[in-house]
Design a protein around this motif. Structure first.
Motif, PDB file in Angstrom:
ATOM      1  N   ARG A   1       1.350  -1.215  -0.051  1.00  0.00           N
ATOM      2  CA  ARG A   1       0.112  -0.028  -0.304  1.00  0.00           C
ATOM      3  C   ARG A   1       1.039   1.024  -0.220  1.00  0.00           C
ATOM      4  O   ARG A   1       0.331   2.209  -0.756  1.00  0.00           O
ATOM      5  N   ILE A   2       1.170   1.336   1.242  1.00  0.00           N
ATOM      6  CA  ILE A   2       2.499   2.491   1.029  1.00  0.00           C
ATOM      7  C   ILE A   2       2.975   2.940  -0.124  1.00  0.00           C
ATOM      8  O   ILE A   2       3.354   3.501  -0.930  1.00  0.00           O
ATOM      9  N   ALA A   3       4.044   1.020  -1.192  1.00  0.00           N
ATOM     10  CA  ALA A   3       4.936   1.699  -2.380  1.00  0.00           C
ATOM     11  C   ALA A   3       3.849   2.249  -3.521  1.00  0.00           C
ATOM     12  O   ALA A   3       4.956   2.921  -4.372  1.00  0.00           O
ATOM     13  N   ARG A   4       2.664   1.916  -3.405  1.00  0.00           N
ATOM     14  CA  ARG A   4       2.083   2.334  -4.128  1.00  0.00           C
ATOM     15  C   ARG A   4       1.718   3.820  -4.155  1.00  0.00           C
ATOM     16  O   ARG A   4       2.139   4.202  -5.063  1.00  0.00           O
ATOM     17  N   ASP A   5       1.740   4.479  -2.506  1.00  0.00           N
ATOM     18  CA  ASP A   5       1.629   5.659  -2.816  1.00  0.00           C
ATOM     19  C   ASP A   5       3.009   6.880  -3.020  1.00  0.00           C
ATOM     20  O   ASP A   5       2.632   7.467  -3.852  1.00  0.00           O
ATOM     21  N   TYR A   6       3.929   5.940  -3.181  1.00  0.00           N
ATOM     22  CA  TYR A   6       4.992   5.850  -3.886  1.00  0.00           C
ATOM     23  C   TYR A   6       5.882   6.442  -5.246  1.00  0.00           C
ATOM     24  O   TYR A   6       6.843   6.033  -5.265  1.00  0.00           O
ATOM     25  N   LEU A   7       4.494   5.567  -5.719  1.00  0.00           N
ATOM     26  CA  LEU A   7       4.491   5.173  -7.114  1.00  0.00           C
ATOM     27  C   LEU A   7       5.231   4.430  -7.470  1.00  0.00           C
ATOM     28  O   LEU A   7       6.187   4.515  -8.560  1.00  0.00           O
ATOM     29  N   TYR A   8       5.530   3.572  -6.767  1.00  0.00           N
ATOM     30  CA  TYR A   8       6.844   2.545  -7.190  1.00  0.00           C
ATOM     31  C   TYR A   8       6.027   1.406  -8.289  1.00  0.00           C
ATOM     32  O   TYR A   8       4.936   0.729  -8.448  1.00  0.00           O
TER      33      TYR A   8
END
Length: 128
Positions: A24-31
């Motif tokens: 979830r967090i990595a998606r927020d950082y556009l990984y």
């Protein structure tokens, strides 16, 4: 920057918790999805190695701490298993297989095993 420290029960069934949080967090950082999947598999392999070390895995004095540091350009994961009794040594070939998979998926890996503690530090840079 996002930093999170999670203490989970010492059982492989709880390894999904850090994987879901990281996703979830990595998606927020556009990984990209491939990088996220590599990291999730690496976390799972480390958890299989450290949780599968023998009968002490369900004892209340054992704990596993997973720290996640997510930056714009890199993700750092630290997985630490502590036990107040000596670990049951895993099959060396099986442990080496887990380590090989993790080293293939991540950019850097530091794996330290001692009598009462295992510590794995991993880093994956964001793909451009």
């Amino acid at each position: 920057m996002t930093y999170m420290k999670i203490r989970i029960p010492h059982s492989i069934q709880y390894a999904v918790i850090p994987k879901l949080i990281l996703s979830r967090i990595a998606r927020d950082y556009l990984y990209d999805p491939e990088t996220i999947e590599d990291i999730k598999i690496a976390i799972h392999e480390v958890c299989c190695a450290v949780f599968g070390n023998g009968p002490q895995k369900d004892l209340p004095d054992s704990s596993t701490i997973i720290s996640l540091l997510i930056l714009t350009g890199s993700i750092f994961i630290v997985i630490e298993k502590e036990c107040h009794r000596e670990f049951v040594t895993p099959t060396p070939n099986k442990l080496e297989f887990h380590k090989l998979i993790v080293k293939t998926l991540m950019d850097t890996v530091s794996w330290t095993d001692t009598q009462y503690k295992t510590r794995v530090i991993m880093m994956k840079a964001r793909s451009l």
